[in-house]
Design a protein around this motif. Structure first.
Motif, PDB file in Angstrom:
ATOM      1  N   CYS A   1     -11.428   3.935  46.931  1.00 37.84           N
ATOM      2  CA  CYS A   1     -10.257   3.418  47.758  1.00 37.84           C
ATOM      3  C   CYS A   1      -9.962   4.932  48.787  1.00 37.84           C
ATOM      4  N   ARG A   2      -9.354   5.898  47.589  1.00 37.04           N
ATOM      5  CA  ARG A   2      -9.144   7.230  48.179  1.00 37.04           C
ATOM      6  C   ARG A   2      -9.975   7.567  49.389  1.00 37.04           C
TER       7      ARG A   2
ATOM      8  N   GLU B   1     -11.901   9.170  55.050  1.00 37.37           N
ATOM      9  CA  GLU B   1     -12.799   8.777  56.075  1.00 37.37           C
ATOM     10  C   GLU B   1     -12.530   7.761  57.027  1.00 37.37           C
ATOM     11  N   SER B   2     -11.622   6.733  56.771  1.00 36.41           N
ATOM     12  CA  SER B   2     -11.056   6.181  58.560  1.00 36.41           C
ATOM     13  C   SER B   2     -10.210   7.189  59.292  1.00 36.41           C
ATOM     14  N   SER B   3      -9.273   8.186  58.156  1.00 39.31           N
ATOM     15  CA  SER B   3      -9.161   8.948  59.397  1.00 39.31           C
ATOM     16  C   SER B   3      -8.989   9.683  59.752  1.00 39.31           C
TER      17      SER B   3
END
Length: 172
Positions: free
Chosen positions: A74-75, A80-82
């Motif tokens: 999750c981290r 990555e999504s940022s």
């Protein structure tokens, strides 16, 4: 209990409680297929452990390994999504200074063609062209540098430009 027996026992406990461990992972990551990936990674981590100390509660240990790997996932996704960019048109954004491979290949082909044509010119004409186009010198500066008239430099530049004109279709 020896280290080898403990590793085997941990593997058996993990397999025995797999459905429960999968539920723990799924609660954290949210989807079944990612939970399966986390469970697989956790199992490999437990089976491949070396130098294990005495574990008093092996099932709790397995739960903790699954939990930690799910949280790590999750981290990693959050980081990555940022960095991801989701453009409206679906096209990948151009990165500053980056080239699309086809464009880069085409550019290399054009440069090679120009280099080939310039290689067929007299060395003095090529040198004048390079000083003018790449060096940014004026025709007068070039004339002084090579010891000729500015008119001769102008004629050499004209000859080089005419020779390169055959590469214009590559630029389209």
């Amino acid at each position: 209990m020896s280290t080898e027996l403990q590793e085997t026992a941990l593997g058996h406990i993990f397999i025995e409680h797999r459905p429960q461990l999968r539920r723990i992972a799924q609660k954290i990551v949210g989807t079944p297929h990612i939970a399966d990936e986390v469970i697989q990674d956790a199992y490999l981590k437990i089976v491949e452990m070396t130098g294990v100390r005495d574990i008093l509660k092996p099932f709790c240990y397995c739960c903790q390994v699954v939990r930690n790997l799910a949280l790590d996932h999750c981290r990693r996704q959050a980081v990555e999504s940022s960095y991801r960019i989701y453009p409206e048109d679906g096209e990948l954004p151009q990165v500053c200074g980056g080239n699309i491979p086809d464009q880069q290949l085409h550019g290399i082909q054009v440069i090679n063609a120009i280099d080939h044509i310039l290689g067929g010119l007299p060395s003095r004409t090529r040198h004048v062209f390079e000083l003018y186009r790449l060096g940014g010198l004026t025709q007068r500066d070039i004339a002084q540098q090579i010891g000729c008239s500015a008119t001769l430099v102008n004629f050499m530049l004209r000859d080089a430009t005419q020779a390169i004109a055959s590469c214009r279709e590559l630029l389209v």
